[in-house]
Design a protein around this motif. Structure first.
Motif, PDB file in Angstrom:
ATOM      1  N   VAL A 247       0.844  -1.201   0.000  1.00 52.59           N
ATOM      2  CA  VAL A 247       0.000   0.000   0.000  1.00 52.59           C
ATOM      3  C   VAL A 247       0.875   1.245   0.000  1.00 52.59           C
ATOM      4  CG1 VAL A 247      -1.720   1.296   1.311  1.00 52.59           C
ATOM      5  CG2 VAL A 247      -1.911  -1.180   1.150  1.00 52.59           C
ATOM      6  N   ALA A 248       1.947   1.240   0.803  1.00 54.22           N
ATOM      7  CA  ALA A 248       2.865   2.381   0.831  1.00 54.22           C
ATOM      8  C   ALA A 248       3.529   2.578  -0.524  1.00 54.22           C
ATOM      9  CB  ALA A 248       3.920   2.169   1.920  1.00 54.22           C
ATOM     10  N   ARG A 249       3.869   1.487  -1.196  1.00 52.08           N
ATOM     11  CA  ARG A 249       4.483   1.579  -2.526  1.00 52.08           C
ATOM     12  C   ARG A 249       3.516   2.215  -3.520  1.00 52.08           C
ATOM     13  NH1 ARG A 249       6.959  -3.868  -4.135  1.00 52.08           N
ATOM     14  NH2 ARG A 249       4.769  -4.525  -4.186  1.00 52.08           N
ATOM     15  N   ALA A 250       2.232   1.823  -3.451  1.00 55.15           N
ATOM     16  CA  ALA A 250       1.232   2.420  -4.338  1.00 55.15           C
ATOM     17  C   ALA A 250       1.007   3.885  -3.998  1.00 55.15           C
ATOM     18  CB  ALA A 250      -0.080   1.645  -4.230  1.00 55.15           C
ATOM     19  N   LEU A 251       1.067   4.217  -2.707  1.00 53.91           N
ATOM     20  CA  LEU A 251       0.838   5.597  -2.275  1.00 53.91           C
ATOM     21  C   LEU A 251       1.936   6.521  -2.786  1.00 53.91           C
ATOM     22  CD1 LEU A 251      -0.910   7.499  -0.593  1.00 53.91           C
ATOM     23  CD2 LEU A 251       0.425   6.847   1.414  1.00 53.91           C
ATOM     24  N   LEU A 252       3.174   6.006  -2.856  1.00 56.77           N
ATOM     25  CA  LEU A 252       4.293   6.828  -3.323  1.00 56.77           C
ATOM     26  C   LEU A 252       4.143   7.252  -4.781  1.00 56.77           C
ATOM     27  CD1 LEU A 252       7.573   5.271  -1.845  1.00 56.77           C
ATOM     28  CD2 LEU A 252       6.848   7.648  -1.684  1.00 56.77           C
ATOM     29  N   ARG A 253       3.464   6.444  -5.572  1.00 57.86           N
ATOM     30  CA  ARG A 253       3.380   6.698  -7.015  1.00 57.86           C
ATOM     31  C   ARG A 253       2.450   7.854  -7.361  1.00 57.86           C
ATOM     32  NH1 ARG A 253       4.874   2.278 -10.287  1.00 57.86           N
ATOM     33  NH2 ARG A 253       3.159   2.689 -11.726  1.00 57.86           N
ATOM     34  N   HIS A 254       1.567   8.210  -6.437  1.00 57.96           N
ATOM     35  CA  HIS A 254       0.622   9.329  -6.656  1.00 57.96           C
ATOM     36  C   HIS A 254      -0.200   9.130  -7.928  1.00 57.96           C
ATOM     37  CE1 HIS A 254       2.463  11.514  -3.352  1.00 57.96           C
ATOM     38  NE2 HIS A 254       3.651  11.375  -3.924  1.00 57.96           N
ATOM     39  N   SER A 255      -0.644   7.890  -8.164  1.00 57.82           N
ATOM     40  CA  SER A 255      -1.429   7.604  -9.360  1.00 57.82           C
ATOM     41  C   SER A 255      -2.862   8.105  -9.178  1.00 57.82           C
ATOM     42  CB  SER A 255      -1.437   6.098  -9.644  1.00 57.82           C
ATOM     43  OG  SER A 255      -0.127   5.619  -9.808  1.00 57.82           O
ATOM     44  N   LYS A 256      -3.478   8.470 -10.297  1.00 61.05           N
ATOM     45  CA  LYS A 256      -4.875   8.905 -10.264  1.00 61.05           C
ATOM     46  C   LYS A 256      -5.836   7.722 -10.308  1.00 61.05           C
ATOM     47  CE  LYS A 256      -6.528  12.329 -10.320  1.00 61.05           C
ATOM     48  NZ  LYS A 256      -7.053  13.148  -9.195  1.00 61.05           N
ATOM     49  N   ILE A 257      -5.319   6.539 -10.667  1.00 63.31           N
ATOM     50  CA  ILE A 257      -6.169   5.352 -10.756  1.00 63.31           C
ATOM     51  C   ILE A 257      -5.542   4.248  -9.919  1.00 63.31           C
ATOM     52  CG2 ILE A 257      -7.087   3.571 -12.291  1.00 63.31           C
ATOM     53  CD1 ILE A 257      -7.188   5.678 -14.488  1.00 63.31           C
ATOM     54  N   LEU A 258      -6.326   3.666  -9.033  1.00 66.12           N
ATOM     55  CA  LEU A 258      -5.852   2.615  -8.134  1.00 66.12           C
ATOM     56  C   LEU A 258      -6.750   1.390  -8.273  1.00 66.12           C
ATOM     57  CD1 LEU A 258      -4.092   1.640  -5.698  1.00 66.12           C
ATOM     58  CD2 LEU A 258      -5.836   2.645  -4.215  1.00 66.12           C
ATOM     59  N   LEU A 259      -6.133   0.215  -8.401  1.00 67.16           N
ATOM     60  CA  LEU A 259      -6.864  -1.043  -8.472  1.00 67.16           C
ATOM     61  C   LEU A 259      -6.501  -1.882  -7.260  1.00 67.16           C
ATOM     62  CD1 LEU A 259      -8.598  -3.163 -10.051  1.00 67.16           C
ATOM     63  CD2 LEU A 259      -6.447  -3.946 -11.072  1.00 67.16           C
ATOM     64  N   LEU A 260      -7.510  -2.290  -6.492  1.00 70.77           N
ATOM     65  CA  LEU A 260      -7.315  -3.187  -5.356  1.00 70.77           C
ATOM     66  C   LEU A 260      -7.918  -4.536  -5.719  1.00 70.77           C
ATOM     67  CD1 LEU A 260      -7.568  -0.170  -4.007  1.00 70.77           C
ATOM     68  CD2 LEU A 260      -7.723  -1.458  -1.902  1.00 70.77           C
ATOM     69  N   ASP A 261      -7.049  -5.506  -5.961  1.00 67.64           N
ATOM     70  CA  ASP A 261      -7.515  -6.830  -6.366  1.00 67.64           C
ATOM     71  C   ASP A 261      -7.616  -7.725  -5.141  1.00 67.64           C
ATOM     72  OD1 ASP A 261      -8.190  -9.138  -7.595  1.00 67.64           O
ATOM     73  OD2 ASP A 261      -6.417  -9.293  -8.859  1.00 67.64           O
ATOM     74  N   GLU A 262      -8.751  -7.652  -4.436  1.00 70.91           N
ATOM     75  CA  GLU A 262      -8.988  -8.442  -3.227  1.00 70.91           C
ATOM     76  C   GLU A 262      -7.812  -8.301  -2.264  1.00 70.91           C
ATOM     77  OE1 GLU A 262     -11.944 -11.894  -4.894  1.00 70.91           O
ATOM     78  OE2 GLU A 262      -9.826 -12.371  -4.756  1.00 70.91           O
ATOM     79  N   ALA A 263      -7.419  -7.019  -2.020  1.00 71.43           N
ATOM     80  CA  ALA A 263      -6.192  -6.743  -1.274  1.00 71.43           C
ATOM     81  C   ALA A 263      -6.260  -7.179   0.180  1.00 71.43           C
ATOM     82  CB  ALA A 263      -5.884  -5.239  -1.348  1.00 71.43           C
ATOM     83  N   THR A 264      -7.447  -7.363   0.728  1.00 69.09           N
ATOM     84  CA  THR A 264      -7.562  -7.714   2.147  1.00 69.09           C
ATOM     85  C   THR A 264      -8.111  -9.126   2.349  1.00 69.09           C
ATOM     86  OG1 THR A 264      -9.791  -6.742   2.253  1.00 69.09           O
ATOM     87  CG2 THR A 264      -7.935  -5.300   2.758  1.00 69.09           C
ATOM     88  N   ALA A 265      -7.996  -9.962   1.317  1.00 69.05           N
ATOM     89  CA  ALA A 265      -8.616 -11.290   1.396  1.00 69.05           C
ATOM     90  C   ALA A 265      -7.879 -12.225   2.345  1.00 69.05           C
ATOM     91  CB  ALA A 265      -8.671 -11.920   0.004  1.00 69.05           C
ATOM     92  N   ALA A 266      -6.559 -12.043   2.488  1.00 67.86           N
ATOM     93  CA  ALA A 266      -5.767 -13.020   3.236  1.00 67.86           C
ATOM     94  C   ALA A 266      -5.158 -12.433   4.512  1.00 67.86           C
ATOM     95  CB  ALA A 266      -4.654 -13.567   2.342  1.00 67.86           C
ATOM     96  N   ILE A 267      -5.730 -11.347   5.038  1.00 64.80           N
ATOM     97  CA  ILE A 267      -5.144 -10.718   6.217  1.00 64.80           C
ATOM     98  C   ILE A 267      -6.185 -10.612   7.320  1.00 64.80           C
ATOM     99  CG2 ILE A 267      -3.440  -9.412   4.891  1.00 64.80           C
ATOM    100  CD1 ILE A 267      -5.225  -7.010   4.998  1.00 64.80           C
TER     101      ILE A 267
END
Length: 344
Positions: A247-267
């Protein structure tokens, strides 16, 4: 291998027996030194046969990789060009808004296979959060595959801020999108090289991203802080910590489009809460597509898309879908509640 060793030993025994019999029958015609040398060489054949055959089989097995690479080079179609000179996506300001439009999109993973997306058409407004739900095989992850052009479309078009992504380079496209995958991926190196592999950001920016993802204390507590070692696939971190680093890596990129592919399925639930909190606060200016595994994670989305067999069944706000007792999403929520009740 054992059966092969038995057969090779039988061949060696046959040779040794034959040579011994010849020496006996030809007694007096062969010097004793030559007879002893012949028996000695015959006895050595047992180990030599097994070593030679094993070496040949290992060589053949290793050359399978060479054949496979040769097949890939000659027969596989390569992806599109990484960059296209003069395309509008080359500008650093693209995408400025993050509007996504799917128009009559059809996609299959390989020629001859059935379609996984069938005539999909919808639009996502700038800074809108859309939850994507459906049963296994409904086409949820295939939307992300189409968006990143991991597989080219069979028909239709996808536009981002009125730019057709089929007409731009893959590097220009993928560098402007961020994804938080279901399985968190870390590489051998340091924490810093995983967060900023191209060395584009300062330490202050990295610490700010870590603070926003609630993992700053964990990283600062490591022996070498940002320069601490990361083992293969991040084995020295828990699954939740790996996901927060992604998540921190994605946050650094400052992208306007974010895709979460079942990011919380295994936590666990606590890490799920931290990620959801980070997404709501830090990615509020992004257009977000949330592929959901737990239905409660999409209840806060602006709209929810229900997929089935590669087609859109419903696309509306959570309140409207829940209010409609005949909607598929309403039935899915009831089924989830019943399952939870039985477990309790």
């Amino acid at each position: 291998m054992r059966w092969l060793a038995v057969r090779l030993d039988l061949i060696s025994i046959s040779l040794i027996t034959t040579i011994a019999l010849l020496i006996v029958f030809m007694h007096g015609h062969i010097p004793p030194a030559y007879a002893g040398l012949a028996i000695s060489y015959a006895v050595q054949l047992t180990g030599l046969f097994q070593f030679t055959v094993r070496l040949l089989s290992e060589t053949e097995a290793r050359f399978t990789s060479v054949e496979r690479i040769n097949h890939y080079i000659k027969n596989l179609e390569s992806e599109g060009p990484r960059q296209i000179t003069g395309s509008s996506a080359s500008a650093s300001s693209w995408p400025a808004n993050g509007r996504i439009t799917f128009q009559n999109v059809e996609m299959r993973y390989r020629d001859g296979l059935p379609l996984v997306l069938k005539n999909i058409s919808f639009s996502v407004l700038p800074e809108e959060t859309v939850g994507i739900v459906g049963r296994t095989g409904s086409g949820k992850s295939s939307l992300g595959v189409a968006l990143f052009r991991l597989a080219e479309l069979s028909c239709g078009s996808i536009t981002i801020d009125d730019v057709n992504i089929a007409h731009i380079g893959l590097e220009d496209l993928r560098s402007k999108l961020s994804v938080i995958p279901q399985e968190p991926v870390l590489f051998i190196g340091t924490v810093r090289s995983n967060l900023d592999p191209l060395d584009e950001y300062t330490d202050a920016q990295i610490w700010e991203a870590l603070e926003k993802t609630h993992i700053k204390d964990m990283v600062s507590g490591l022996t070498n802080s940002l320069h601490s070692e990361v083992m293969d696939n991040g084995e020295n971190f828990s699954v939740g910590e790996r996901q927060l680093l992604c998540v921190a890596r994605a946050l650094l990129r400052h992208s306007k489009i974010l895709l979460l592919d079942e990011a919380t399925a295994a936590i666990d639930t606590e890490t799920d809460r931290l990620i959801q909190d980070t997404i709501r606060t830090s990615f509020s200016s992004c257009t977000t597509l949330v592929i959901a595994h737990r239905l409660n994670t999409v209840l806060n989305c602006d709209r929810i898309m229900v997929l089935d067999q590669g087609q859109i069944l419903e696309f509306d706000t959570p309140s409207n879908l829940l209010a409609n007792e005949n909607s598929c999403f309403h039935a899915m929520m009831e089924a989830a509640e019943e399952t939870l009740t039985r477990k309790n």
